[in-house]
Structures are given as C-alpha cells and as structure tokens.
Design a protein around this motif. Structure first.
Motif, PDB file in Angstrom:
ATOM      1  N   SER A  99      73.471  65.082  70.038  1.00 53.37           N
ATOM      2  CA  SER A  99      74.397  65.906  69.290  1.00 53.37           C
ATOM      3  C   SER A  99      74.891  65.144  68.081  1.00 53.37           C
ATOM      4  CB  SER A  99      75.557  66.343  70.173  1.00 53.37           C
ATOM      5  OG  SER A  99      76.370  65.250  70.385  1.00 53.37           O
ATOM      6  N   VAL A 100      75.280  65.885  67.076  1.00 55.77           N
ATOM      7  CA  VAL A 100      75.858  65.304  65.869  1.00 55.77           C
ATOM      8  C   VAL A 100      77.364  65.491  65.999  1.00 55.77           C
ATOM      9  CG1 VAL A 100      76.020  65.477  63.365  1.00 55.77           C
ATOM     10  CG2 VAL A 100      73.798  65.739  64.511  1.00 55.77           C
ATOM     11  N   LEU A 101      78.053  64.359  66.115  1.00 55.17           N
ATOM     12  CA  LEU A 101      79.496  64.367  66.357  1.00 55.17           C
ATOM     13  C   LEU A 101      80.221  64.047  65.051  1.00 55.17           C
ATOM     14  CD1 LEU A 101      81.327  64.525  68.973  1.00 55.17           C
ATOM     15  CD2 LEU A 101      81.252  62.041  69.002  1.00 55.17           C
ATOM     16  N   VAL A 102      81.262  64.820  64.728  1.00 56.63           N
ATOM     17  CA  VAL A 102      82.025  64.597  63.490  1.00 56.63           C
ATOM     18  C   VAL A 102      83.518  64.534  63.818  1.00 56.63           C
ATOM     19  CG1 VAL A 102      80.288  65.760  62.031  1.00 56.63           C
ATOM     20  CG2 VAL A 102      82.209  67.084  62.988  1.00 56.63           C
ATOM     21  N   SER A 103      84.314  64.146  62.839  1.00 55.73           N
ATOM     22  CA  SER A 103      85.766  64.130  63.027  1.00 55.73           C
ATOM     23  C   SER A 103      86.283  65.557  63.015  1.00 55.73           C
ATOM     24  CB  SER A 103      86.406  63.330  61.894  1.00 55.73           C
ATOM     25  OG  SER A 103      87.788  63.620  61.832  1.00 55.73           O
ATOM     26  N   SER A 104      87.262  65.860  63.867  1.00 53.02           N
ATOM     27  CA  SER A 104      87.827  67.213  63.841  1.00 53.02           C
ATOM     28  C   SER A 104      88.980  67.290  62.849  1.00 53.02           C
ATOM     29  CB  SER A 104      88.262  67.643  65.239  1.00 53.02           C
ATOM     30  OG  SER A 104      88.903  66.603  65.904  1.00 53.02           O
ATOM     31  N   LEU A 155      82.663  51.915  69.787  1.00 50.84           N
ATOM     32  CA  LEU A 155      82.953  51.460  68.417  1.00 50.84           C
ATOM     33  C   LEU A 155      82.541  52.517  67.401  1.00 50.84           C
ATOM     34  CD1 LEU A 155      81.723  47.751  68.625  1.00 50.84           C
ATOM     35  CD2 LEU A 155      84.087  48.584  68.658  1.00 50.84           C
ATOM     36  N   ALA A 156      81.430  53.186  67.659  1.00 57.90           N
ATOM     37  CA  ALA A 156      80.958  54.232  66.750  1.00 57.90           C
ATOM     38  C   ALA A 156      81.965  55.382  66.708  1.00 57.90           C
ATOM     39  CB  ALA A 156      79.588  54.731  67.205  1.00 57.90           C
ATOM     40  N   ALA A 157      82.477  55.770  67.882  1.00 59.88           N
ATOM     41  CA  ALA A 157      83.435  56.882  67.946  1.00 59.88           C
ATOM     42  C   ALA A 157      84.736  56.509  67.239  1.00 59.88           C
ATOM     43  CB  ALA A 157      83.691  57.266  69.399  1.00 59.88           C
ATOM     44  N   GLN A 158      85.134  55.229  67.369  1.00 60.31           N
ATOM     45  CA  GLN A 158      86.340  54.758  66.670  1.00 60.31           C
ATOM     46  C   GLN A 158      86.155  54.841  65.160  1.00 60.31           C
ATOM     47  OE1 GLN A 158      87.222  50.785  68.108  1.00 60.31           O
ATOM     48  NE2 GLN A 158      87.881  51.661  70.058  1.00 60.31           N
ATOM     49  N   ASP A 159      84.985  54.418  64.698  1.00 64.62           N
ATOM     50  CA  ASP A 159      84.695  54.464  63.265  1.00 64.62           C
ATOM     51  C   ASP A 159      84.688  55.903  62.748  1.00 64.62           C
ATOM     52  OD1 ASP A 159      84.647  51.930  62.296  1.00 64.62           O
ATOM     53  OD2 ASP A 159      82.512  51.907  61.782  1.00 64.62           O
ATOM     54  N   LEU A 160      84.266  56.807  63.595  1.00 60.70           N
ATOM     55  CA  LEU A 160      84.249  58.224  63.228  1.00 60.70           C
ATOM     56  C   LEU A 160      85.695  58.722  63.073  1.00 60.70           C
ATOM     57  CD1 LEU A 160      82.345  60.616  62.783  1.00 60.70           C
ATOM     58  CD2 LEU A 160      82.430  61.055  65.240  1.00 60.70           C
ATOM     59  N   GLU A 161      86.534  58.368  64.022  1.00 57.99           N
ATOM     60  CA  GLU A 161      87.959  58.762  63.935  1.00 57.99           C
ATOM     61  C   GLU A 161      88.630  58.146  62.715  1.00 57.99           C
ATOM     62  OE1 GLU A 161      90.048  59.733  68.109  1.00 57.99           O
ATOM     63  OE2 GLU A 161      89.653  57.619  67.749  1.00 57.99           O
ATOM     64  N   ASN A 162      88.249  56.910  62.407  1.00 56.92           N
ATOM     65  CA  ASN A 162      88.859  56.219  61.270  1.00 56.92           C
ATOM     66  C   ASN A 162      88.278  56.639  59.929  1.00 56.92           C
ATOM     67  OD1 ASN A 162      90.310  54.784  63.142  1.00 56.92           O
ATOM     68  ND2 ASN A 162      88.913  53.038  63.155  1.00 56.92           N
ATOM     69  N   GLY A 163      87.237  57.461  59.962  1.00 58.89           N
ATOM     70  CA  GLY A 163      86.640  57.925  58.715  1.00 58.89           C
ATOM     71  C   GLY A 163      85.674  56.934  58.077  1.00 58.89           C
ATOM     72  N   ASN A 164      85.257  55.916  58.835  1.00 60.93           N
ATOM     73  CA  ASN A 164      84.288  54.951  58.298  1.00 60.93           C
ATOM     74  C   ASN A 164      82.850  55.478  58.332  1.00 60.93           C
ATOM     75  OD1 ASN A 164      86.315  53.079  57.792  1.00 60.93           O
ATOM     76  ND2 ASN A 164      86.201  52.265  59.871  1.00 60.93           N
ATOM     77  N   VAL A 165      82.614  56.469  59.160  1.00 60.64           N
ATOM     78  CA  VAL A 165      81.323  57.177  59.147  1.00 60.64           C
ATOM     79  C   VAL A 165      81.613  58.674  59.147  1.00 60.64           C
ATOM     80  CG1 VAL A 165      79.638  55.603  60.221  1.00 60.64           C
ATOM     81  CG2 VAL A 165      81.152  56.953  61.664  1.00 60.64           C
ATOM     82  N   ASP A 166      80.664  59.456  58.639  1.00 64.33           N
ATOM     83  CA  ASP A 166      80.845  60.910  58.589  1.00 64.33           C
ATOM     84  C   ASP A 166      80.384  61.585  59.872  1.00 64.33           C
ATOM     85  OD1 ASP A 166      81.748  60.904  55.882  1.00 64.33           O
ATOM     86  OD2 ASP A 166      79.664  60.603  55.242  1.00 64.33           O
ATOM     87  N   ALA A 167      79.423  60.972  60.541  1.00 68.36           N
ATOM     88  CA  ALA A 167      78.874  61.572  61.766  1.00 68.36           C
ATOM     89  C   ALA A 167      78.226  60.484  62.610  1.00 68.36           C
ATOM     90  CB  ALA A 167      77.824  62.629  61.403  1.00 68.36           C
ATOM     91  N   ILE A 168      78.171  60.717  63.926  1.00 68.91           N
ATOM     92  CA  ILE A 168      77.353  59.845  64.777  1.00 68.91           C
ATOM     93  C   ILE A 168      76.433  60.731  65.618  1.00 68.91           C
ATOM     94  CG2 ILE A 168      78.997  57.914  64.818  1.00 68.91           C
ATOM     95  CD1 ILE A 168      79.755  58.638  67.652  1.00 68.91           C
ATOM     96  N   VAL A 169      75.281  60.190  65.932  1.00 69.54           N
ATOM     97  CA  VAL A 169      74.319  60.916  66.763  1.00 69.54           C
ATOM     98  C   VAL A 169      74.343  60.274  68.146  1.00 69.54           C
ATOM     99  CG1 VAL A 169      71.913  61.641  67.028  1.00 69.54           C
ATOM    100  CG2 VAL A 169      72.923  61.490  64.740  1.00 69.54           C
ATOM    101  N   VAL A 170      74.669  61.082  69.145  1.00 72.44           N
ATOM    102  CA  VAL A 170      74.844  60.572  70.509  1.00 72.44           C
ATOM    103  C   VAL A 170      74.465  61.668  71.506  1.00 72.44           C
ATOM    104  CG1 VAL A 170      77.326  61.193  70.456  1.00 72.44           C
ATOM    105  CG2 VAL A 170      76.536  59.470  72.079  1.00 72.44           C
ATOM    106  N   ASP A 171      74.078  61.267  72.699  1.00 70.36           N
ATOM    107  CA  ASP A 171      73.694  62.204  73.752  1.00 70.36           C
ATOM    108  C   ASP A 171      74.816  63.230  74.001  1.00 70.36           C
ATOM    109  OD1 ASP A 171      72.507  59.455  74.071  1.00 70.36           O
ATOM    110  OD2 ASP A 171      71.248  60.531  75.489  1.00 70.36           O
ATOM    111  N   VAL A 172      74.424  64.487  74.196  1.00 70.12           N
ATOM    112  CA  VAL A 172      75.377  65.601  74.323  1.00 70.12           C
ATOM    113  C   VAL A 172      76.504  65.376  75.345  1.00 70.12           C
ATOM    114  CG1 VAL A 172      75.616  68.047  74.973  1.00 70.12           C
ATOM    115  CG2 VAL A 172      73.769  67.348  73.433  1.00 70.12           C
ATOM    116  N   PRO A 173      76.193  64.985  76.592  1.00 72.35           N
ATOM    117  CA  PRO A 173      77.303  64.859  77.551  1.00 72.35           C
ATOM    118  C   PRO A 173      78.324  63.798  77.131  1.00 72.35           C
ATOM    119  CG  PRO A 173      75.175  64.323  78.592  1.00 72.35           C
ATOM    120  CD  PRO A 173      74.877  64.720  77.206  1.00 72.35           C
ATOM    121  N   VAL A 174      77.862  62.768  76.452  1.00 69.24           N
ATOM    122  CA  VAL A 174      78.755  61.686  76.003  1.00 69.24           C
ATOM    123  C   VAL A 174      79.578  62.179  74.808  1.00 69.24           C
ATOM    124  CG1 VAL A 174      78.824  59.315  75.125  1.00 69.24           C
ATOM    125  CG2 VAL A 174      77.179  59.959  76.906  1.00 69.24           C
ATOM    126  N   ALA A 175      78.934  62.957  73.933  1.00 66.76           N
ATOM    127  CA  ALA A 175      79.639  63.547  72.789  1.00 66.76           C
ATOM    128  C   ALA A 175      80.760  64.447  73.293  1.00 66.76           C
ATOM    129  CB  ALA A 175      78.655  64.351  71.936  1.00 66.76           C
TER     130      ALA A 175
END
Ligand code: ARG
Length: 232
Positions: A99-104, A155-175
C-alpha cells in the motif's frame, strides 16, 4: 546440520525484524505479534525447542540464516523467486499486497502510481515494498534521488508524520496498523499478490515438520484464533 548459534538440532532459533506490527513489534520491551506466536506454535508443535529470538535489520535476516546464526526467519517475509535462490520457504501462511501510505494531515492524496510523480517516497531496505519503489523509478514515475531507504518501518512512518517523505510503500496490514495509531492513511493499494512464508536454510530437513505443524495449526482453528487476536 547444526541449529542456529552452533546449537543442537532440537532447537530452532527464530529471527525477525520488529517495527512491523501486527506481525512483529516490541511492547514493554517484549517481542510480540502474529509471526512471533505463529512461529513459536509451529516450532513447538513440530517437536523442537524455541530458541531465543534475534531481532535484526530485515536485510540481515537471510545472511544471518545462511551463516547459522538463526534457524528460521519469521518476519512477514514474502516468498520471491530471488529469495528462493538463497533460502527455502515454508508453505505460505499469509497473503498481502503493498500500500502507498501518506500523511492524513497534508493534502497529498495520490490515487494512482502516476500521481506519485515528483514525490519523495520511502520503503524499508531489502523489502518488496522497496522493489515497488525501484520499479516506479525504472518506469520514470519517481526520481532516484527522491527515494528514501529505511532500516525499519517505524522510522519510515515517523518520517511520514514529520513530512520528511511524501509517501511510504509498505505491506497493507502494516499500513492499516500504522493508520490506526498515527496520523497516516492508505492512499491506494498496489496489487502485488504476495505470500508470506517462514524462511529456513535450503539444507534444513526440519522444514517438513514445520510445514506439517502449520497445516495442523490451520486445521484445528489455532490459526484463526491468532488472526482474531492480532488483526481484529
Ligand atoms: N513483505 C515484505 C518483504 O518481504 C516486507 C517485510 C518486512 N518485514 C519486517 N519484519 N520488517 O519484503
């Protein structure tokens, strides 16, 4: 063959990479999750002793297995042709897509791969999610310099919340798990049709016992109980 850490054949030493809830994560300093319970249940039902868990970088798991430091990888690891050249996998125990995960909390809401054009996108090193990011670079959707690699998905999810990345690609259940606990949301799904298996050395005959145990765990309802416990 000798067990992990040069131990005995009676012990199976499991290895994982935490930060991948609900499959494997730490809670009050303890390693917990669906993979942890399923692997321990399979190892003991197969008649072996569960050794001490090793929690290392995802990309170190296969080398560590082949160096006999661990005997079994339980890490939401997708069965791929490339990995099957290096290790053996048990029968599949879980199906997943990426899944492509983004900041809400920002207004970047891609609906398809082409909407990712120009975005900064991350994934965990050595994962199939990273493989999807590489594919998007090859297809010219992403710029190579906009790709971020992480040693773990927390760490990737933290960076997403902090706006350091626009999206992360991660397995659906984990997303979905991250979306339940953080200010992130699933933008869209990439249908990769992956199957997770436990990894073992290619010359380790104990894999047949683990497969038999997994079949029994599924037949008697224990598998469904674990799914209810960790995913619902
Ligand atoms: N399923 C993906 C793969 O095999 C990601 C697994 C990541 N697992 C983890 N424990 N961090 O590449």
């Amino acid at each position: 063959c000798l067990g992990g850490n040069g131990g005995s054949d009676d012990v199976i030493v499991p290895g994982t990479n935490s930060g991948f809830a609900p499959f494997e994560f730490t809670q009050g300093g303890e390693l917990v999750g669906f993979d942890i319970d399923l692997a321990e249940e399979a190892i003991s039902r197969a008649g072996y002793e569960v050794g001490d868990w090793t929690d290392i970088d995802f990309k170190s798991l296969i080398p560590s297995l082949n160096e006999d430091n661990i005997d079994l990888i339980a890490a939401g690891m997708t069965i791929t042709d490339k990995r099957q050249q290096q290790i053996a996998f048990t029968d599949p125990y879980y199906e997943s897509n990426q899944s492509v995960l983004v900041s809400s909390e920002r207004d970047f809401s891609p609906e398809s791969e082409s909407d990712l054009s120009g975005a900064i996108v991350g994934a965990q090193s050595g994962t199939t999610g990273e493989g999807e990011v590489e594919r998007l670079v090859e297809e010219g959707v992403l710029d190579a310099e906009n790709v971020r690699q992480y040693d773990n998905y927390t760490l990737a999810a933290q960076d997403l919340e902090n706006g350091n990345v626009d999206a992360i690609v991660v397995d659906v259940p984990v997303a979905q798990n991250f979306a339940d606990s953080r200010a992130v949301e699933v933008a869209f799904i990439i249908e990769t049709g992956e199957s997770f298996g436990f990894g073992m050395r290619q010359d380790d005959d104990r894999i047949q016992d683990i497969n038999d145990a997994l079949a029994e765990i599924e037949e008697d309802g224990t598998y469904d109980d674990l799914v209810t416990e960790w995913f619902e």
